[in-house]
Write a protein that holds these residues in place. Sequence first.
Motif, PDB file in Angstrom:
ATOM      1  N   ASP A 113       0.626  -1.423  -0.114  1.00  0.00           N
ATOM      2  CA  ASP A 113      -0.161  -0.039   0.072  1.00  0.00           C
ATOM      3  C   ASP A 113       0.785   1.162  -0.082  1.00  0.00           C
ATOM      4  O   ASP A 113       0.444   2.324  -0.634  1.00  0.00           O
ATOM      5  CB  ASP A 113      -0.971  -0.090   1.109  1.00  0.00           C
ATOM      6  CG  ASP A 113      -2.047  -0.970   1.140  1.00  0.00           C
ATOM      7  OD1 ASP A 113      -2.315  -1.450   0.038  1.00  0.00           O
ATOM      8  OD2 ASP A 113      -2.507  -1.463   1.967  1.00  0.00           O
ATOM      9  N   ASN A 114       2.084   1.344   0.814  1.00  0.00           N
ATOM     10  CA  ASN A 114       2.832   2.462   0.897  1.00  0.00           C
ATOM     11  C   ASN A 114       3.551   2.727  -0.658  1.00  0.00           C
ATOM     12  O   ASN A 114       3.992   3.728  -0.833  1.00  0.00           O
ATOM     13  CB  ASN A 114       3.823   2.331   1.767  1.00  0.00           C
ATOM     14  CG  ASN A 114       3.382   2.429   3.304  1.00  0.00           C
ATOM     15  OD1 ASN A 114       2.295   2.892   3.475  1.00  0.00           O
ATOM     16  ND2 ASN A 114       4.301   1.913   4.225  1.00  0.00           N
ATOM     17  N   GLU A 115       3.915   1.673  -1.095  1.00  0.00           N
ATOM     18  CA  GLU A 115       4.373   1.815  -2.472  1.00  0.00           C
ATOM     19  C   GLU A 115       3.540   2.184  -3.847  1.00  0.00           C
ATOM     20  O   GLU A 115       3.952   2.299  -4.928  1.00  0.00           O
ATOM     21  CB  GLU A 115       5.074   0.401  -2.763  1.00  0.00           C
ATOM     22  CG  GLU A 115       6.387   0.145  -2.140  1.00  0.00           C
ATOM     23  CD  GLU A 115       7.638   0.865  -2.518  1.00  0.00           C
ATOM     24  OE1 GLU A 115       7.685   1.776  -3.529  1.00  0.00           O
ATOM     25  OE2 GLU A 115       8.725   0.328  -2.134  1.00  0.00           O
ATOM     26  N   SER A 116       2.128   2.027  -3.492  1.00  0.00           N
ATOM     27  CA  SER A 116       1.253   2.267  -4.503  1.00  0.00           C
ATOM     28  C   SER A 116       1.114   3.444  -5.206  1.00  0.00           C
ATOM     29  O   SER A 116       1.621   4.569  -4.629  1.00  0.00           O
ATOM     30  CB  SER A 116      -0.275   1.884  -3.832  1.00  0.00           C
ATOM     31  OG  SER A 116      -0.656   3.049  -3.047  1.00  0.00           O
ATOM     32  N   PHE A 117       0.301   3.580  -6.278  1.00  0.00           N
ATOM     33  CA  PHE A 117      -0.064   4.760  -6.885  1.00  0.00           C
ATOM     34  C   PHE A 117      -0.503   5.963  -6.125  1.00  0.00           C
ATOM     35  O   PHE A 117      -0.215   7.034  -6.204  1.00  0.00           O
ATOM     36  CB  PHE A 117      -0.921   4.630  -8.169  1.00  0.00           C
ATOM     37  CG  PHE A 117      -0.451   3.580  -9.265  1.00  0.00           C
ATOM     38  CD1 PHE A 117       0.339   4.164 -10.281  1.00  0.00           C
ATOM     39  CD2 PHE A 117      -0.899   2.182  -9.308  1.00  0.00           C
ATOM     40  CE1 PHE A 117       0.809   3.374 -11.382  1.00  0.00           C
ATOM     41  CE2 PHE A 117      -0.315   1.456 -10.343  1.00  0.00           C
ATOM     42  CZ  PHE A 117       0.381   1.846 -11.267  1.00  0.00           C
ATOM     43  N   ILE A 140       7.117   3.536   5.287  1.00  0.00           N
ATOM     44  CA  ILE A 140       6.550   4.821   5.694  1.00  0.00           C
ATOM     45  C   ILE A 140       5.081   4.496   6.699  1.00  0.00           C
ATOM     46  O   ILE A 140       4.382   3.434   6.434  1.00  0.00           O
ATOM     47  CB  ILE A 140       5.829   5.609   4.623  1.00  0.00           C
ATOM     48  CG1 ILE A 140       7.071   6.320   3.806  1.00  0.00           C
ATOM     49  CG2 ILE A 140       4.949   6.741   5.193  1.00  0.00           C
ATOM     50  CD1 ILE A 140       6.500   7.220   2.749  1.00  0.00           C
ATOM     51  N   GLN A 141       5.387   5.255   8.003  1.00  0.00           N
ATOM     52  CA  GLN A 141       3.910   4.914   8.828  1.00  0.00           C
ATOM     53  C   GLN A 141       3.654   6.288   9.345  1.00  0.00           C
ATOM     54  O   GLN A 141       4.638   7.297   9.348  1.00  0.00           O
ATOM     55  CB  GLN A 141       4.313   4.259   9.892  1.00  0.00           C
ATOM     56  CG  GLN A 141       5.299   4.355  10.686  1.00  0.00           C
ATOM     57  CD  GLN A 141       5.672   3.460  12.035  1.00  0.00           C
ATOM     58  OE1 GLN A 141       5.096   2.421  12.055  1.00  0.00           O
ATOM     59  NE2 GLN A 141       6.422   3.725  12.867  1.00  0.00           N
ATOM     60  N   HIS A 172       7.801  14.607   8.198  1.00  0.00           N
ATOM     61  CA  HIS A 172       7.719  14.825   9.538  1.00  0.00           C
ATOM     62  C   HIS A 172       6.594  15.880   9.907  1.00  0.00           C
ATOM     63  O   HIS A 172       5.690  15.870  10.675  1.00  0.00           O
ATOM     64  CB  HIS A 172       8.973  15.318  10.378  1.00  0.00           C
ATOM     65  CG  HIS A 172      10.076  13.895  10.551  1.00  0.00           C
ATOM     66  ND1 HIS A 172      11.326  14.140  11.140  1.00  0.00           N
ATOM     67  CD2 HIS A 172       9.957  12.935  10.057  1.00  0.00           C
ATOM     68  CE1 HIS A 172      11.850  12.963  10.923  1.00  0.00           C
ATOM     69  NE2 HIS A 172      11.091  12.066  10.298  1.00  0.00           N
ATOM     70  N   LYS A 173       6.764  16.760   9.252  1.00  0.00           N
ATOM     71  CA  LYS A 173       5.808  17.900   9.281  1.00  0.00           C
ATOM     72  C   LYS A 173       4.447  17.544   8.950  1.00  0.00           C
ATOM     73  O   LYS A 173       3.351  17.969   9.410  1.00  0.00           O
ATOM     74  CB  LYS A 173       6.136  19.088   8.400  1.00  0.00           C
ATOM     75  CG  LYS A 173       5.178  20.422   8.403  1.00  0.00           C
ATOM     76  CD  LYS A 173       5.781  21.526   7.575  1.00  0.00           C
ATOM     77  CE  LYS A 173       4.992  22.696   7.826  1.00  0.00           C
ATOM     78  NZ  LYS A 173       5.474  23.904   7.055  1.00  0.00           N
ATOM     79  N   ASN A 174       3.955  16.558   8.179  1.00  0.00           N
ATOM     80  CA  ASN A 174       2.780  15.826   7.628  1.00  0.00           C
ATOM     81  C   ASN A 174       2.537  14.761   8.761  1.00  0.00           C
ATOM     82  O   ASN A 174       1.688  13.907   8.354  1.00  0.00           O
ATOM     83  CB  ASN A 174       2.783  15.640   6.352  1.00  0.00           C
ATOM     84  CG  ASN A 174       2.670  16.655   5.486  1.00  0.00           C
ATOM     85  OD1 ASN A 174       1.700  17.207   5.088  1.00  0.00           O
ATOM     86  ND2 ASN A 174       3.688  17.453   5.102  1.00  0.00           N
ATOM     87  N   GLY A 175       3.403  14.198   9.778  1.00  0.00           N
ATOM     88  CA  GLY A 175       3.027  13.350  10.731  1.00  0.00           C
ATOM     89  C   GLY A 175       3.323  12.037  10.114  1.00  0.00           C
ATOM     90  O   GLY A 175       2.810  11.150  10.749  1.00  0.00           O
ATOM     91  N   LEU A 176       4.282  12.031   9.548  1.00  0.00           N
ATOM     92  CA  LEU A 176       4.790  10.709   8.847  1.00  0.00           C
ATOM     93  C   LEU A 176       6.176  10.583   9.143  1.00  0.00           C
ATOM     94  O   LEU A 176       7.015  11.448   9.138  1.00  0.00           O
ATOM     95  CB  LEU A 176       4.437  10.613   7.369  1.00  0.00           C
ATOM     96  CG  LEU A 176       2.916  10.720   6.956  1.00  0.00           C
ATOM     97  CD1 LEU A 176       2.768  10.830   5.502  1.00  0.00           C
ATOM     98  CD2 LEU A 176       1.998   9.461   7.431  1.00  0.00           C
TER      99      LEU A 176
END
Length: 233
Positions: A62-66, A154-155, A124-128
């Motif tokens: 899912d993290n690698e998805s379009f 990514i999480q 990081h600014k976007n909470g990831l």
Amino acid sequence: MYFFNWERKITKVLLGSNNVVLKKTKPFTNLRQFILIFGFTLISILSGNPSSPPRIGRTIIDNESFESRNKLKSIGINTPKLFSISYDEIVEEYIEGGNLYSYFPTKKANDLAFQAGKITGILHKNGLVFIDNKCQNFLVDKNREVVRIDIGFIQKSKSLFSQSMDVGSFLASILDLEPLIYREVAKEFVLGYLNMTNNKIPYLSIILRNILALGFVYRHNNMIKNMLNERTV
């Protein structure tokens, strides 16, 4: 080093008239992912900041998805164009410039380090968080723009430990550069990061840098010099 990946076998192939990168899942990938998660969890506990490890399996795809790449693009993070994806295989754009690490020993590339810092700060600014944020996970395209690859871990997290892992893993992956080069590259990365976050670097970053470097670097003499040099980041 463009073609080295812990979990996937990477080759350049021709798709129509385009050069693309074919990433095939290696045997025992699940075991490798378990080792990474175990290490992440153990280090977080030992540092006194227990943190949830990255999810594996379907989450990585899912993290690698379009959709995921489009979301990253919308916040200012470029990734290679994706052609197709499945659990066993990913086909994506080939970036001619190669990975970021290869620019530092021989070329003045402070602007590229600054870009890598900005990309980390934007996330990081976007909470990831990236979790695996080593220098080799950044490529440089023909327009001298930095592109982020291998985004499977990514999480969502704002934890001190996870953010420190991002900064620390980047610094660890360049810790074997010549001291003068390391100092400049590390400084520019941090400046790029602060440019986006308006904050100090997470204070666990240097501790994690020193731990992670043991598994990242090849030139241990330079690593020790950089660890002992008080003027380095």
